[in-house]
Design a protein around this motif. Structure first.
Motif, PDB file in Angstrom:
ATOM      1  N   ASP A 107       0.764  -1.437   0.529  1.00  0.00           N
ATOM      2  CA  ASP A 107      -0.009   0.035  -0.347  1.00  0.00           C
ATOM      3  C   ASP A 107       0.848   1.476  -0.036  1.00  0.00           C
ATOM      4  OD1 ASP A 107      -2.457  -1.467  -0.023  1.00  0.00           O
ATOM      5  OD2 ASP A 107      -2.290  -1.518   1.841  1.00  0.00           O
ATOM      6  N   GLY A 108       1.998   1.358   0.536  1.00  0.00           N
ATOM      7  CA  GLY A 108       3.243   2.372   0.370  1.00  0.00           C
ATOM      8  C   GLY A 108       4.016   2.812  -0.319  1.00  0.00           C
ATOM      9  N   LEU A 109       4.043   1.574  -0.997  1.00  0.00           N
ATOM     10  CA  LEU A 109       4.192   1.934  -2.294  1.00  0.00           C
ATOM     11  C   LEU A 109       3.797   2.173  -3.431  1.00  0.00           C
ATOM     12  CD1 LEU A 109       6.999  -1.324  -2.221  1.00  0.00           C
ATOM     13  CD2 LEU A 109       7.225   1.037  -1.906  1.00  0.00           C
ATOM     14  N   LEU A 110       2.492   2.119  -3.396  1.00  0.00           N
ATOM     15  CA  LEU A 110       1.814   2.727  -4.258  1.00  0.00           C
ATOM     16  C   LEU A 110       0.866   4.145  -4.399  1.00  0.00           C
ATOM     17  CD1 LEU A 110      -1.278  -1.073  -4.978  1.00  0.00           C
ATOM     18  CD2 LEU A 110       0.629   0.231  -6.322  1.00  0.00           C
ATOM     19  N   ILE A 111       0.870   3.890  -3.189  1.00  0.00           N
ATOM     20  CA  ILE A 111       0.602   5.386  -2.517  1.00  0.00           C
ATOM     21  C   ILE A 111       2.016   6.295  -3.052  1.00  0.00           C
ATOM     22  CG2 ILE A 111       0.293   7.162  -0.528  1.00  0.00           C
ATOM     23  CD1 ILE A 111      -1.196   4.614   0.496  1.00  0.00           C
ATOM     24  N   GLU A 112       3.155   6.140  -2.843  1.00  0.00           N
ATOM     25  CA  GLU A 112       4.940   6.768  -3.428  1.00  0.00           C
ATOM     26  C   GLU A 112       4.466   6.855  -4.851  1.00  0.00           C
ATOM     27  OE1 GLU A 112       8.089   4.972  -1.200  1.00  0.00           O
ATOM     28  OE2 GLU A 112       7.633   5.370   0.485  1.00  0.00           O
ATOM     29  N   GLN A 113       4.246   5.751  -5.321  1.00  0.00           N
ATOM     30  CA  GLN A 113       4.102   5.532  -7.129  1.00  0.00           C
ATOM     31  C   GLN A 113       3.266   6.489  -7.180  1.00  0.00           C
ATOM     32  OE1 GLN A 113       3.023   2.206  -8.440  1.00  0.00           O
ATOM     33  NE2 GLN A 113       3.730   2.011 -10.405  1.00  0.00           N
ATOM     34  N   ALA A 114       1.942   6.881  -7.176  1.00  0.00           N
ATOM     35  CA  ALA A 114       0.925   7.674  -7.063  1.00  0.00           C
ATOM     36  C   ALA A 114       2.103   9.231  -6.798  1.00  0.00           C
ATOM     37  CB  ALA A 114      -0.290   7.444  -7.350  1.00  0.00           C
ATOM     38  N   SER A 115       2.207   8.849  -5.883  1.00  0.00           N
ATOM     39  CA  SER A 115       2.583  10.480  -6.032  1.00  0.00           C
ATOM     40  C   SER A 115       3.814  11.033  -6.730  1.00  0.00           C
ATOM     41  CB  SER A 115       3.065  10.952  -3.863  1.00  0.00           C
ATOM     42  OG  SER A 115       3.669  10.001  -3.940  1.00  0.00           O
ATOM     43  N   ARG A 116       4.397  10.057  -7.506  1.00  0.00           N
ATOM     44  CA  ARG A 116       5.769  10.343  -8.460  1.00  0.00           C
ATOM     45  C   ARG A 116       5.071  10.617  -9.068  1.00  0.00           C
ATOM     46  NH1 ARG A 116       8.134   6.240  -5.928  1.00  0.00           N
ATOM     47  NH2 ARG A 116       7.824   4.340  -7.375  1.00  0.00           N
ATOM     48  N   VAL A 117       4.064   9.913  -9.654  1.00  0.00           N
ATOM     49  CA  VAL A 117       3.316  10.727 -11.310  1.00  0.00           C
ATOM     50  C   VAL A 117       2.525  11.419 -11.149  1.00  0.00           C
ATOM     51  CG1 VAL A 117       1.419   9.738 -12.407  1.00  0.00           C
ATOM     52  CG2 VAL A 117       3.229   8.001 -11.603  1.00  0.00           C
ATOM     53  N   MET A 118       1.888  12.541  -9.983  1.00  0.00           N
ATOM     54  CA  MET A 118       1.524  13.524 -10.024  1.00  0.00           C
ATOM     55  C   MET A 118       2.168  13.755  -9.774  1.00  0.00           C
ATOM     56  SD  MET A 118      -1.880  14.159  -7.175  1.00  0.00           S
ATOM     57  CE  MET A 118      -1.043  13.336  -6.185  1.00  0.00           C
ATOM     58  N   ALA A 119       3.252  14.223  -9.369  1.00  0.00           N
ATOM     59  CA  ALA A 119       3.925  14.909  -9.198  1.00  0.00           C
ATOM     60  C   ALA A 119       4.685  15.819 -10.539  1.00  0.00           C
ATOM     61  CB  ALA A 119       5.252  15.590  -8.137  1.00  0.00           C
ATOM     62  N   ARG A 120       4.775  14.436 -11.355  1.00  0.00           N
ATOM     63  CA  ARG A 120       5.353  14.545 -12.303  1.00  0.00           C
ATOM     64  C   ARG A 120       4.720  15.468 -13.234  1.00  0.00           C
ATOM     65  NH1 ARG A 120       6.916   9.115 -14.934  1.00  0.00           N
ATOM     66  NH2 ARG A 120       4.674   9.156 -15.102  1.00  0.00           N
ATOM     67  N   ASN A 121       2.983  15.192 -13.486  1.00  0.00           N
ATOM     68  CA  ASN A 121       2.186  15.422 -14.156  1.00  0.00           C
ATOM     69  C   ASN A 121       2.335  16.669 -13.485  1.00  0.00           C
ATOM     70  OD1 ASN A 121       1.605  12.605 -15.547  1.00  0.00           O
ATOM     71  ND2 ASN A 121       0.713  12.687 -13.878  1.00  0.00           N
ATOM     72  N   ASP A 122       2.165  17.456 -12.820  1.00  0.00           N
ATOM     73  CA  ASP A 122       1.938  18.947 -11.715  1.00  0.00           C
ATOM     74  C   ASP A 122       3.314  19.593 -12.555  1.00  0.00           C
ATOM     75  OD1 ASP A 122      -0.033  18.562 -11.141  1.00  0.00           O
ATOM     76  OD2 ASP A 122       0.884  18.224  -8.950  1.00  0.00           O
ATOM     77  N   ARG A 123       4.564  18.229 -12.919  1.00  0.00           N
ATOM     78  CA  ARG A 123       5.947  19.872 -13.058  1.00  0.00           C
ATOM     79  C   ARG A 123       5.652  20.166 -15.196  1.00  0.00           C
ATOM     80  NH1 ARG A 123       8.327  15.844 -10.039  1.00  0.00           N
ATOM     81  NH2 ARG A 123       8.813  14.247 -11.388  1.00  0.00           N
ATOM     82  N   VAL A 124       5.209  18.599 -15.555  1.00  0.00           N
ATOM     83  CA  VAL A 124       4.652  19.792 -17.081  1.00  0.00           C
ATOM     84  C   VAL A 124       3.504  20.052 -16.853  1.00  0.00           C
ATOM     85  CG1 VAL A 124       3.926  17.927 -19.016  1.00  0.00           C
ATOM     86  CG2 VAL A 124       5.847  16.881 -17.457  1.00  0.00           C
ATOM     87  N   THR A 125       2.652  20.311 -16.406  1.00  0.00           N
ATOM     88  CA  THR A 125       1.295  21.011 -16.397  1.00  0.00           C
ATOM     89  C   THR A 125       1.627  22.287 -16.360  1.00  0.00           C
ATOM     90  OG1 THR A 125      -0.083  19.265 -16.328  1.00  0.00           O
ATOM     91  CG2 THR A 125      -0.789  21.248 -16.208  1.00  0.00           C
ATOM     92  N   TYR A 126       2.314  22.442 -15.010  1.00  0.00           N
ATOM     93  CA  TYR A 126       2.799  23.891 -15.273  1.00  0.00           C
ATOM     94  C   TYR A 126       3.880  24.445 -14.734  1.00  0.00           C
ATOM     95  CZ  TYR A 126      -1.796  22.966 -12.219  1.00  0.00           C
ATOM     96  OH  TYR A 126      -3.312  22.588 -12.282  1.00  0.00           O
ATOM     97  N   SER A 127       4.852  24.067 -16.308  1.00  0.00           N
ATOM     98  CA  SER A 127       5.958  24.065 -16.682  1.00  0.00           C
ATOM     99  C   SER A 127       6.321  25.799 -17.122  1.00  0.00           C
ATOM    100  CB  SER A 127       7.154  22.986 -17.340  1.00  0.00           C
ATOM    101  OG  SER A 127       5.797  23.413 -18.587  1.00  0.00           O
ATOM    102  N   SER A 128       7.202  26.550 -17.028  1.00  0.00           N
ATOM    103  CA  SER A 128       7.288  27.783 -17.716  1.00  0.00           C
ATOM    104  C   SER A 128       7.154  27.742 -19.175  1.00  0.00           C
ATOM    105  CB  SER A 128       8.096  28.102 -17.307  1.00  0.00           C
ATOM    106  OG  SER A 128       8.386  29.294 -17.816  1.00  0.00           O
ATOM    107  N   ASN A 129       7.515  26.673 -20.193  1.00  0.00           N
ATOM    108  CA  ASN A 129       7.263  26.821 -21.356  1.00  0.00           C
ATOM    109  C   ASN A 129       5.332  26.180 -21.623  1.00  0.00           C
ATOM    110  OD1 ASN A 129       7.700  26.915 -23.704  1.00  0.00           O
ATOM    111  ND2 ASN A 129       8.013  24.244 -23.787  1.00  0.00           N
ATOM    112  N   ALA A 130       4.825  25.687 -21.121  1.00  0.00           N
ATOM    113  CA  ALA A 130       3.132  24.980 -20.865  1.00  0.00           C
ATOM    114  C   ALA A 130       2.268  26.108 -20.606  1.00  0.00           C
ATOM    115  CB  ALA A 130       3.373  24.087 -20.153  1.00  0.00           C
ATOM    116  N   VAL A 131       2.890  27.592 -19.214  1.00  0.00           N
ATOM    117  CA  VAL A 131       2.189  28.471 -19.064  1.00  0.00           C
ATOM    118  C   VAL A 131       2.588  29.731 -20.006  1.00  0.00           C
ATOM    119  CG1 VAL A 131       1.760  29.927 -17.288  1.00  0.00           C
ATOM    120  CG2 VAL A 131       2.222  27.253 -17.031  1.00  0.00           C
TER     121      VAL A 131
END
Length: 63
Positions: free
Chosen positions: A26-50
């Motif tokens: 369960d902890g590994l799945l939570i960590e994996q989901a948070s890593r994916v969400m952080a990566r998506n946020d970095r792409v979505t809200y990057s300087s180039n995208a904004v």
């Protein structure tokens, strides 16, 4: 005195290394989901995208 400082440093290093381990699935799945969400946020809200979008029709953009 130096021995006490060395022992303290070793204890702190061991504590920091052990703190990041997850022991169940369960902890590994939570960590994996948070890593994916952080990566998506970095792409979505990057300087180039904004800042690389053109202004919309209703935006009052004045260069």
């Amino acid at each position: 005195m130096f021995g006490l400082m060395g022992v303290t440093a070793v204890v702190l290093i061991i504590k920091l290394l052990r703190r990041n381990r997850t022991e169940n699935v369960d902890g590994l799945l939570i960590e994996q989901a948070s890593r994916v969400m952080a990566r998506n946020d970095r792409v979505t809200y990057s300087s180039n995208a904004v800042h690389a979008t053109s202004p919309a029709v209703r935006d009052y953009y004045r260069p």
